[in-house]
Design an enzyme around this catalytic site. Sequence first.
Site, PDB file in Angstrom:
ATOM      1  CD  GLU A   4       1.373 -14.743  15.761  1.00  0.00           C
ATOM      2  OE1 GLU A   4       0.113 -15.070  15.054  1.00  0.00           O
ATOM      3  OE2 GLU A   4       1.793 -13.472  15.576  1.00  0.00           O
ATOM      4  CD1 TRP A  34      -3.002  -1.560   0.257  1.00  0.00           C
ATOM      5  CD2 TRP A  34      -1.724  -2.414   1.993  1.00  0.00           C
ATOM      6  NE1 TRP A  34      -3.520  -2.869   0.668  1.00  0.00           N
ATOM      7  CE2 TRP A  34      -2.718  -3.408   1.638  1.00  0.00           C
ATOM      8  CE3 TRP A  34      -0.799  -2.928   2.887  1.00  0.00           C
ATOM      9  CZ2 TRP A  34      -2.994  -4.595   2.086  1.00  0.00           C
ATOM     10  CZ3 TRP A  34      -1.014  -4.117   3.714  1.00  0.00           C
ATOM     11  CH2 TRP A  34      -1.983  -4.817   3.048  1.00  0.00           C
ATOM     12  CD  GLU A  83       6.298  -9.858  11.403  1.00  0.00           C
ATOM     13  OE1 GLU A  83       7.481  -9.661  11.700  1.00  0.00           O
ATOM     14  OE2 GLU A  83       6.022  -9.178  10.224  1.00  0.00           O
TER      15      GLU A  83
END
Length: 798
Positions: free
Chosen positions: A432, A317, A435
């Site tokens: 994890e 983006w 993130e």
Amino acid sequence: MVKIIGQEQAFGSPGIEPRWTHANKDAVGTAYFTSSRVWFTVCNGVVTEVYHPTVDRPQIRDLQYLISDGKSFFHEEKRHLESKVEQIWTHGLGYRVTNSDPQGRYAVIKEVIADPHLSCILQHTKLTGKREFISQLQLYALCAPHLEVGGRGNNGYVIEVAGHRILTAEKAGRWMVLGGTVPFTRLSCGYVGQSDGWTDLADNFQMDWEFDCALDGNIALTGELNLDESHEFTLGLAFGTTLHNAISTLFQSLNIPFQQQKQNYIEQWKRSRQGIKPLENISFDDGNLYHHSISLLLAHEDKTYPGALIASLAIPWGEAKDDQDQGGYHLVWTRDMVSSVSGLLAAGETETAVRSLIYLATSQQEDGGFAQNFWVNGEPYWKGIQLDEVAFPILLAWLLHQHKIPLTFDIYPMILRAAGYLIRHGPATQQERWEENSGYSPSTLASNIAALICAAQFVRERGDEATAQFIEEYADFLECHVETWTVTTEGTLVPGINRHYIRITPTDINNPQPSENPNQGTILISSQPPGKPAEFPAKEIVDAGFLQLVRYGIRKPDDPIIVDSVKVIDAVLKIDTPVGPCWHRYNHDGYGQQEDGSPYTGWGKGRAWPLLTGERGHYELAVGGDVKTYIKAMEGFASNTCLLPEQVWDEADRPESHMYLGKPTGSAMPLMWAHAEYIKLLRSNHDNQVFDFIPEVANRYLGERQECKLLEMWKFNRQIDKVKKGYTLRIHALASFRLHWSQDNWQIVKDTPSTATKLGVNFVDIYVSNNQQQPINFTFFWIESSKWEHRNYTVIVE
């Protein structure tokens, strides 16, 4: 000598707020040789971010042509023309871009490559159409420098050198020059949105401004190309550490005919196919995605820091992001990098994986950990702790070992430090693999268990049986708690399935008495739209991370809980697209295109990830199913130039936002993790065995389990209050101690010296017999300081 003209400065400083470009690329390329330290991307028919001198440093926003007849129209390539991008070759990253006038009056045909030896992007250009019409056209090159990873603070100049007038930009000692094999007739530097060439031409279809410089701002360089002699030429964009360096590079590059450069470029790339396995026979697109995936993975390695592979040459983006977000995906994540090089290894290319393993050893932190992500020079960017990213370098080392790939460099210290880090800092992870959350994650636990078993193999081969056994037993501790920590027994997502894996059991890693009950607790999911709930019961949030337990050989594919969990993720996370199935990361994910199709700006809705189709395909292979559907789906998610996106649109088409079911969103494309997963799926199907499966792990946990030890672990970062009968209570500390303890309320007291290890851990074991009734009480006497802990601890026996 170089003459910087610099007499008339543009107005409108510093220009509008800078932005990057769209991340769903149509093309990515670089030369195969390391002397050419420049990478390019293409989006909407124009060159977008160009990286130099390393693969993590974008230096421009975009480079395109503006076209006008001077009186009735003005066209911008990326906005007004219809674009078609094609691969020039199967085995190399060269592209042909055809941008056509919607009325069919003319077309701009470009071939884009990097100079095979120098840091210069070459764009061979041909203007076609009826001679009478195109003879009236003016063609302008427009370039927006974003030097040193930012649109602010750029300086642009018109210069004269060796009888040529060209454009240049500079920032913080990084130079860029733009010129062609035809001369510029007019040149100007301006501030974007104020005095740049686009603003100039949009006003009256003519170039009225000719500013010699634009300083300290968001700038654009504009040059009108002289087409009097020919409508065919080559445009060059070169970089250097000095102005002279950049100019010399440009003219040296343009001096060699483009066709010769192109031939050398492809000859280089052909060398990359030595030893590549013929996995195109397993594909359903004649190997197009397979071969392009190999080239893309190779292209994402840096040429100054050998072995450093970034996640993607894209800024997700980017059109909505400014200089504040410097990272994008052009950073090193050990998770993505190990996936990338293991994908190359699956294809038969071994040298990159060796370089990457050495690079990781040199990037490891002193304590054995790895930064969440980092620039190719090793400097951390985000600094979260992700235990799977500490495990993956060990897994890569074992993969090379399994394939008998020689390594002169001694990797053993890296393995020992990483294993020690996992044991000292686990079992909960601060983040994890997505993130975002801390706690007990099935995917993180799977990687940690597998890595520790592999580390123990290395240690045993060095003749250190005691350390090998200690590492294996910590892996056993993790393995015998997987279901306790990560399987809910109160599932509500699918009727009739109460017991299944959840995404993560949340806990604070700084809490010494962590919550370990997957039926309790709430999870905070970031990126939720304003006003929408952000907290959810953890037991109702699922992802497919538990499939890693099958992938590495920790759980059988037909394990009842695994089977039920697959049913849950298929019911909750799966979508069907015109080309096949795809899965979301987890339910209520907010990281993705917004509901109306606009860019993610800190909130949105998570879309479907093609790499998860590959992971689901690997499980299907393990369970004995047909993998064809998953291979075909991944090939269907790829663009016509064979780029796989991070995310695809998961709803009905929104043509006004350019969002189509199963097609790329504005997230990163290409994503190397997805390309690697696709190659590994081909290799796994070819071998009829999951490529990442580790026999040594499976031998320990899927057989009779005679070597497995039932362990409960007390650590200062995990101060448990109960232990089961028949388990061994192992007490960890990071310094030498004597344990002062009792099994009968201090009636009989024992003092046991701790056993030291080579992993920064000292421990004492207490076996809890089936007859034990009383709690276990203990405290510490610290040897080095000769001090007592001054606190008693109690663990109840149940």
